[in-house]
Design a protein around this motif. Structure first.
Motif, PDB file in Angstrom:
ATOM      1  N   GLN A  72      -7.129  -8.869  11.942  1.00 23.36           N
ATOM      2  CA  GLN A  72      -6.890  -7.370  12.064  1.00 23.36           C
ATOM      3  C   GLN A  72      -6.862  -6.808  10.981  1.00 23.36           C
ATOM      4  N   TYR A  73      -8.210  -6.382  10.353  1.00 16.99           N
ATOM      5  CA  TYR A  73      -8.438  -5.987   9.024  1.00 16.99           C
ATOM      6  C   TYR A  73      -7.916  -4.452   8.831  1.00 16.99           C
ATOM      7  N   ASP A  74      -7.939  -3.556   9.756  1.00 21.44           N
ATOM      8  CA  ASP A  74      -7.551  -2.480   9.961  1.00 21.44           C
ATOM      9  C   ASP A  74      -5.928  -2.543   9.726  1.00 21.44           C
ATOM     10  N   LYS A  75      -5.230  -3.306  10.433  1.00 28.19           N
ATOM     11  CA  LYS A  75      -3.820  -3.500  10.407  1.00 28.19           C
ATOM     12  C   LYS A  75      -3.459  -3.811   8.833  1.00 28.19           C
ATOM     13  N   ALA A  76      -4.276  -4.616   8.597  1.00 23.96           N
ATOM     14  CA  ALA A  76      -4.029  -5.342   6.958  1.00 23.96           C
ATOM     15  C   ALA A  76      -4.108  -4.349   6.086  1.00 23.96           C
ATOM     16  N   ARG A  77      -5.216  -3.559   6.250  1.00 27.32           N
ATOM     17  CA  ARG A  77      -5.407  -2.571   5.279  1.00 27.32           C
ATOM     18  C   ARG A  77      -4.080  -1.374   5.246  1.00 27.32           C
ATOM     19  N   SER A 111      10.621  -3.378  -4.669  1.00 27.27           N
ATOM     20  CA  SER A 111       9.490  -4.342  -4.977  1.00 27.27           C
ATOM     21  C   SER A 111       9.497  -5.553  -3.821  1.00 27.27           C
ATOM     22  N   GLY A 112      10.569  -5.725  -3.629  1.00 25.56           N
ATOM     23  CA  GLY A 112      10.778  -6.913  -2.386  1.00 25.56           C
ATOM     24  C   GLY A 112       9.935  -6.610  -1.051  1.00 25.56           C
ATOM     25  N   GLU A 113      10.236  -5.426  -0.778  1.00 27.51           N
ATOM     26  CA  GLU A 113       9.680  -4.559   0.622  1.00 27.51           C
ATOM     27  C   GLU A 113       8.312  -4.528   0.371  1.00 27.51           C
ATOM     28  N   SER A 114       7.873  -4.311  -0.551  1.00 24.27           N
ATOM     29  CA  SER A 114       6.496  -4.290  -0.929  1.00 24.27           C
ATOM     30  C   SER A 114       5.754  -5.426  -0.829  1.00 24.27           C
ATOM     31  N   LYS A 115       6.349  -6.498  -1.654  1.00 25.13           N
ATOM     32  CA  LYS A 115       5.756  -7.881  -1.218  1.00 25.13           C
ATOM     33  C   LYS A 115       5.606  -8.372   0.060  1.00 25.13           C
ATOM     34  N   ALA A 116       6.791  -8.021   0.844  1.00 20.07           N
ATOM     35  CA  ALA A 116       6.829  -8.509   2.172  1.00 20.07           C
ATOM     36  C   ALA A 116       5.752  -7.625   2.711  1.00 20.07           C
ATOM     37  N   LYS A 117       5.588  -6.441   2.770  1.00 15.99           N
ATOM     38  CA  LYS A 117       4.296  -5.736   3.583  1.00 15.99           C
ATOM     39  C   LYS A 117       2.992  -6.296   3.310  1.00 15.99           C
ATOM     40  N   ALA A 118       2.926  -6.696   1.805  1.00 17.08           N
ATOM     41  CA  ALA A 118       1.611  -7.354   1.454  1.00 17.08           C
ATOM     42  C   ALA A 118       1.303  -8.767   2.068  1.00 17.08           C
ATOM     43  N   PHE A 119       2.361  -9.457   2.237  1.00 10.92           N
ATOM     44  CA  PHE A 119       2.217 -10.743   2.959  1.00 10.92           C
ATOM     45  C   PHE A 119       2.097 -10.659   4.583  1.00 10.92           C
ATOM     46  N   GLU A 120       2.645  -9.573   5.008  1.00  9.49           N
ATOM     47  CA  GLU A 120       2.341  -9.107   6.408  1.00  9.49           C
ATOM     48  C   GLU A 120       1.074  -8.906   6.517  1.00  9.49           C
ATOM     49  N   ALA A 121       0.416  -8.261   5.864  1.00 11.32           N
ATOM     50  CA  ALA A 121      -0.941  -7.844   5.822  1.00 11.32           C
ATOM     51  C   ALA A 121      -1.817  -9.231   5.818  1.00 11.32           C
ATOM     52  N   LEU A 122      -1.458  -9.894   4.770  1.00  5.97           N
ATOM     53  CA  LEU A 122      -2.279 -11.326   4.924  1.00  5.97           C
ATOM     54  C   LEU A 122      -2.292 -11.789   6.285  1.00  5.97           C
ATOM     55  N   ASP A 140      -2.446  -6.777  -5.269  1.00  9.36           N
ATOM     56  CA  ASP A 140      -3.763  -6.854  -5.689  1.00  9.36           C
ATOM     57  C   ASP A 140      -4.391  -8.119  -5.092  1.00  9.36           C
ATOM     58  N   LEU A 141      -3.941  -9.259  -5.227  1.00  7.58           N
ATOM     59  CA  LEU A 141      -4.471 -10.377  -4.827  1.00  7.58           C
ATOM     60  C   LEU A 141      -4.830 -10.451  -3.188  1.00  7.58           C
ATOM     61  N   ILE A 142      -3.823  -9.854  -2.336  1.00  6.69           N
ATOM     62  CA  ILE A 142      -3.873  -9.824  -0.974  1.00  6.69           C
ATOM     63  C   ILE A 142      -5.161  -9.074  -0.890  1.00  6.69           C
ATOM     64  N   GLU A 143      -5.336  -7.892  -1.393  1.00 10.29           N
ATOM     65  CA  GLU A 143      -6.274  -6.871  -1.295  1.00 10.29           C
ATOM     66  C   GLU A 143      -7.617  -7.534  -1.549  1.00 10.29           C
ATOM     67  N   LYS A 144      -7.997  -8.064  -2.659  1.00  8.98           N
ATOM     68  CA  LYS A 144      -9.092  -8.992  -2.664  1.00  8.98           C
ATOM     69  C   LYS A 144      -9.325 -10.099  -1.524  1.00  8.98           C
ATOM     70  N   LEU A 145      -8.171 -10.644  -1.182  1.00  3.98           N
ATOM     71  CA  LEU A 145      -8.503 -11.758  -0.219  1.00  3.98           C
ATOM     72  C   LEU A 145      -9.029 -10.921   1.123  1.00  3.98           C
ATOM     73  N   ILE A 146      -8.608  -9.869   1.498  1.00  2.00           N
ATOM     74  CA  ILE A 146      -9.126  -9.274   2.766  1.00  2.00           C
ATOM     75  C   ILE A 146     -10.603  -8.964   2.469  1.00  2.00           C
ATOM     76  N   ASP A 147     -11.110  -8.418   1.213  1.00  2.00           N
ATOM     77  CA  ASP A 147     -12.329  -8.079   0.997  1.00  2.00           C
ATOM     78  C   ASP A 147     -13.165  -9.481   1.124  1.00  2.00           C
ATOM     79  N   VAL A 148     -12.700 -10.488   0.720  1.00  5.08           N
ATOM     80  CA  VAL A 148     -13.386 -11.707   0.833  1.00  5.08           C
ATOM     81  C   VAL A 148     -13.511 -12.099   2.339  1.00  5.08           C
ATOM     82  N   PHE A 149     -12.518 -12.322   2.926  1.00  5.98           N
ATOM     83  CA  PHE A 149     -12.508 -12.643   4.436  1.00  5.98           C
ATOM     84  C   PHE A 149     -13.376 -11.541   5.158  1.00  5.98           C
ATOM     85  N   GLU A 150     -13.312 -10.160   4.974  1.00 11.86           N
ATOM     86  CA  GLU A 150     -14.234  -9.245   5.645  1.00 11.86           C
ATOM     87  C   GLU A 150     -15.664  -9.634   5.353  1.00 11.86           C
ATOM     88  N   LYS A 151     -15.931  -9.784   4.088  1.00 10.26           N
ATOM     89  CA  LYS A 151     -17.399  -9.866   3.711  1.00 10.26           C
ATOM     90  C   LYS A 151     -17.797 -11.250   4.593  1.00 10.26           C
TER      91      LYS A 151
END
Length: 106
Positions: free
Chosen positions: A33-38, A15-26, A91-102
């Motif tokens: 770098q949207y492709d890298k974030a996804r 869970s900690g590793e997953s959360k770290a990857k999500a914040f790295e995506a942000l 989930d939240l970071i995924e939505k933020l990416i959508d917002v910034f891309e849009k």
């Protein structure tokens, strides 16, 4: 350390590793770098699946009629908290990416 405790610690670690990857995506979004974030979010989701498998095993074992079923512990509650917050972050970071891309018209 019992086998159950080892599983629970693996759940916390995943869970900690997953959360770290999500914040790295942000952080990648901040650099445009949207492709890298996804890709990082996909990695986070795959890591979350490992934690989910452990969670499912533990819940199934707890529901069984077996005499050696695991007991609810503070450690398990802690693991569940980590797992839930990692999912929320992803989930939240995924939505933020959508917002910034849009916003950028991508």
């Amino acid at each position: 350390m019992t086998e159950t405790e080892q599983k629970i610690l693996m759940m916390i670690s995943s869970s900690g590793e997953s959360k770290a990857k999500a914040f790295e995506a942000l952080n990648q979004v901040a650099e445009g770098q949207y492709d890298k974030a996804r890709a990082l979010l996909k990695e986070a989701q795959e890591i979350d699946l490992e934690a989910h498998k452990v969670q499912t095993q533990l819940i199934t074992a707890e529901m069984s009629d077996s005499e050696d079923k695991p007991e609810m512990s503070l450690l398990m509650v802690h693991a569940q908290d980590h797992y839930m917050t990692s999912q929320l972050a992803r989930d939240l970071i995924e939505k933020l990416i959508d917002v910034f891309e849009k916003k950028e018209g991508k």
